[in-house]
Scaffold this motif. Sequence first.
Motif: not given
Length: 336
Positions: A212-218, A12-15
């Motif tokens: 606007v920023v779309v995305g998740d991450g550390p 399920p990684q998203v990139n």
Amino acid sequence: MRITLVTDAWTPQVNGVVRTWTTIKAMMEAEGHIITVIAPDRFRTFPCPGYPEIPLSYHPLHKVPAMIRDSRPDAIHIATEGPIGLAARIYCGRKGLPFTTSYHTKFPEYLRARLPVPLAWSYAGMRWFHNGGQGMLVATETLRRDLAERGFRPVRRWTRGVDTTLFRPRPHEEQAEAMRDLPRPIAVCVGRAAVEKNIGAFLDLDLPGSKVVVGDGPQLAELKRRYPGVVFVGAKHGEELARHYAAADVFVFPSLTDTFGLVMLEALASGLPVAAFPVTGPLDVLAPGIGVMDDDLRAAVLAALDIPRAACRAHALENGWDACARQLIDSLVRLS
């Protein structure tokens, strides 16, 4: 053809790497090819340090050889340089099996951003990995020339595509609800909130309207604290992601290290002009009239706002996935 795809990047990684391979796999299977994927979902895994959303496989060398043999491949392609890819590279090298690879990520630059590791050391390891095969596939001509100069061989072009049915201009009522009433113009960035994506360069800009920023991450929690005036909507996929592209006025791509930047094609297909730095990826994806590249990213954003959305959409329509799948098939090397 029976094709064994070895990759450390999978659902399920998203990139962009996962989107590329899942799309190509579906297209090749529709044409009658049999694709066996050797990916983290077939192993015990642990979270990648600093990237808990990325699973790394425990001791894949104990299982990968049997998986490759059981798949009875006509061709083997190693897509990533992670633990599973490394296990496949070692096995193929020991057995003298021909294979091809692809270069999706500038790992030497990513590593240098976190640790004081000389680029020369990292590139030496990457050359060993890729030069053992019968060809390495890269997304752009700029990257091909760069890697050839660094001693990689042979390096071949492998284009990318975009789903122009999903990613398209949309009327107001089909756009992301969270963005409909934001002050205009809306500048959007889609990508993982991580140091190598250089999102801070976008968020530091003095721009009119909204960001606007779309995305998740550390880095997401840190960025939210540092930039309270920015709208962070988290990771979006499929139809929901497409609605967020369509609601914006300009797409900003601040990365300095991406080898391609599939999100730029998705933005163009949605009718968004692109602003970026003049580096690998944008230099090959963008052209006059659909995007602006400048070392002054703010100037690029403001200039891109004047580009007609129809021109961006027209350019994206010339970049379907069919050519990408054909190039891959033509580049594979049969085992016998």
